[in-house]
Design a protein around this motif. Sequence first.
Motif, mmCIF file in Angstrom:
data_model
loop_
_atom_site.group_PDB
_atom_site.id
_atom_site.type_symbol
_atom_site.label_atom_id
_atom_site.label_comp_id
_atom_site.label_asym_id
_atom_site.label_seq_id
_atom_site.Cartn_x
_atom_site.Cartn_y
_atom_site.Cartn_z
ATOM 1 N N MET A 1 0.860 -1.191 0.000
ATOM 2 C CA MET A 1 0.000 0.000 0.000
ATOM 3 C C MET A 1 0.892 1.234 0.000
ATOM 4 N N GLU A 2 0.790 2.034 -1.033
ATOM 5 C CA GLU A 2 1.589 3.251 -1.107
ATOM 6 C C GLU A 2 0.767 4.428 -0.611
ATOM 7 N N LEU A 3 1.417 5.321 0.098
ATOM 8 C CA LEU A 3 0.752 6.519 0.619
ATOM 9 C C LEU A 3 0.952 7.663 -0.372
ATOM 10 N N HIS A 4 -0.151 8.235 -0.871
ATOM 11 C CA HIS A 4 -0.087 9.308 -1.863
ATOM 12 C C HIS A 4 -0.826 10.545 -1.331
ATOM 13 N N PHE A 5 -0.275 11.181 -0.308
ATOM 14 C CA PHE A 5 -0.925 12.338 0.299
ATOM 15 C C PHE A 5 -1.099 13.477 -0.702
ATOM 16 N N GLU A 6 -0.055 13.765 -1.460
ATOM 17 C CA GLU A 6 -0.108 14.896 -2.393
ATOM 18 C C GLU A 6 -1.184 14.684 -3.447
ATOM 19 N N GLU A 7 -1.295 13.478 -3.958
ATOM 20 C CA GLU A 7 -2.322 13.185 -4.960
ATOM 21 C C GLU A 7 -3.719 13.315 -4.344
ATOM 22 N N PHE A 8 -3.876 12.797 -3.151
ATOM 23 C CA PHE A 8 -5.171 12.843 -2.479
ATOM 24 C C PHE A 8 -5.586 14.284 -2.168
ATOM 25 N N LEU A 9 -4.673 15.064 -1.617
ATOM 26 C CA LEU A 9 -4.981 16.466 -1.310
ATOM 27 C C LEU A 9 -5.208 17.271 -2.584
ATOM 28 N N GLY A 10 -4.535 16.914 -3.665
ATOM 29 C CA GLY A 10 -4.771 17.575 -4.948
ATOM 30 C C GLY A 10 -6.197 17.352 -5.422
ATOM 31 N N LYS A 11 -6.708 16.141 -5.238
ATOM 32 C CA LYS A 11 -8.090 15.844 -5.632
ATOM 33 C C LYS A 11 -9.079 16.622 -4.767
ATOM 34 N N ILE A 12 -8.798 16.733 -3.483
ATOM 35 C CA ILE A 12 -9.670 17.510 -2.590
ATOM 36 C C ILE A 12 -9.657 18.978 -3.001
ATOM 37 N N THR A 13 -8.483 19.507 -3.300
ATOM 38 C CA THR A 13 -8.364 20.903 -3.720
ATOM 39 C C THR A 13 -9.140 21.159 -5.008
ATOM 40 N N GLU A 14 -9.047 20.268 -5.962
ATOM 41 C CA GLU A 14 -9.797 20.420 -7.214
ATOM 42 C C GLU A 14 -11.298 20.413 -6.960
ATOM 43 N N PHE A 15 -11.749 19.546 -6.061
ATOM 44 C CA PHE A 15 -13.171 19.489 -5.723
ATOM 45 C C PHE A 15 -13.626 20.826 -5.139
ATOM 46 N N SER B 1 4.614 -7.484 14.968
ATOM 47 C CA SER B 1 5.716 -8.439 15.052
ATOM 48 C C SER B 1 6.431 -8.407 13.702
ATOM 49 N N LYS B 2 7.443 -9.209 13.561
ATOM 50 C CA LYS B 2 8.168 -9.233 12.282
ATOM 51 C C LYS B 2 7.275 -9.663 11.129
ATOM 52 N N ALA B 3 6.253 -10.418 11.422
ATOM 53 C CA ALA B 3 5.400 -10.940 10.367
ATOM 54 C C ALA B 3 4.207 -10.033 10.068
ATOM 55 N N LYS B 4 3.833 -9.189 11.004
ATOM 56 C CA LYS B 4 2.634 -8.365 10.824
ATOM 57 C C LYS B 4 3.014 -6.886 10.738
ATOM 58 N N LYS B 5 2.764 -6.327 9.575
ATOM 59 C CA LYS B 5 3.054 -4.920 9.332
ATOM 60 C C LYS B 5 1.755 -4.254 8.876
ATOM 61 N N GLY B 6 1.487 -3.044 9.343
ATOM 62 C CA GLY B 6 0.282 -2.341 8.936
ATOM 63 C C GLY B 6 0.559 -0.896 8.555
ATOM 64 N N GLN B 7 -0.266 -0.396 7.681
ATOM 65 C CA GLN B 7 -0.178 0.996 7.258
ATOM 66 C C GLN B 7 -1.582 1.582 7.262
ATOM 67 N N GLY B 8 -1.644 2.884 7.448
ATOM 68 C CA GLY B 8 -2.940 3.537 7.377
ATOM 69 C C GLY B 8 -2.794 5.016 7.036
ATOM 70 N N ILE B 9 -3.787 5.539 6.353
ATOM 71 C CA ILE B 9 -3.806 6.964 6.038
ATOM 72 C C ILE B 9 -5.212 7.487 6.262
ATOM 73 N N GLY B 10 -5.296 8.758 6.486
ATOM 74 C CA GLY B 10 -6.590 9.417 6.604
ATOM 75 C C GLY B 10 -6.445 10.871 6.203
ATOM 76 N N ALA B 11 -7.474 11.403 5.632
ATOM 77 C CA ALA B 11 -7.450 12.807 5.229
ATOM 78 C C ALA B 11 -8.869 13.330 5.223
ATOM 79 N N GLY B 12 -8.982 14.622 5.382
ATOM 80 C CA GLY B 12 -10.297 15.235 5.338
ATOM 81 C C GLY B 12 -10.182 16.709 5.034
ATOM 82 N N ALA B 13 -11.297 17.255 4.625
ATOM 83 C CA ALA B 13 -11.348 18.680 4.326
ATOM 84 C C ALA B 13 -12.721 19.193 4.703
#
Length: 123
Positions: free
Chosen positions: A1-15, A57-69
């Motif tokens: 899972m890649e984090l794309h904050f700039e792309e996400f905020l760009g879409k919010i700004t366009e909206f 643990s070494k076997a369990k890795k997690g990622q998360g993102i959140g954004a709002g406007a």
Amino acid sequence: MELHFEEFLGKITEFIKTEANTETVVGEQFQLGEFKCVPVIKVGMGFGSGGGEGMESKAKKGQGIGAGAGVGIEPIGFLVTHNDQISFLEAGKSHGLAAAFEKVPELIEKYVDLQNKKEKELV
């Protein structure tokens, strides 16, 4: 899972660019007799975002993102033009748009009085 904050905020700004404008909120410029009226709005906005990753643990890795406007839009009045004169009719917070529309007859009355005065001067 890649984090794309700039792309996400760009879409919010366009909206927000497309939705937070006078035409969307109040309406386009309109003609009232010889008067041209342009709605004026106040826009406030805020953004927030965050993200992180962790390992249980070494076997369990997690990622998360959140954004709002958030966007707040308020009509504040009208620019009214007649010939070379420009006036601002404020829409008071306590009365909303009704206050601006209450002033329109007064403006028209002043215009009619001015026209009558000009006609009398010509006679």
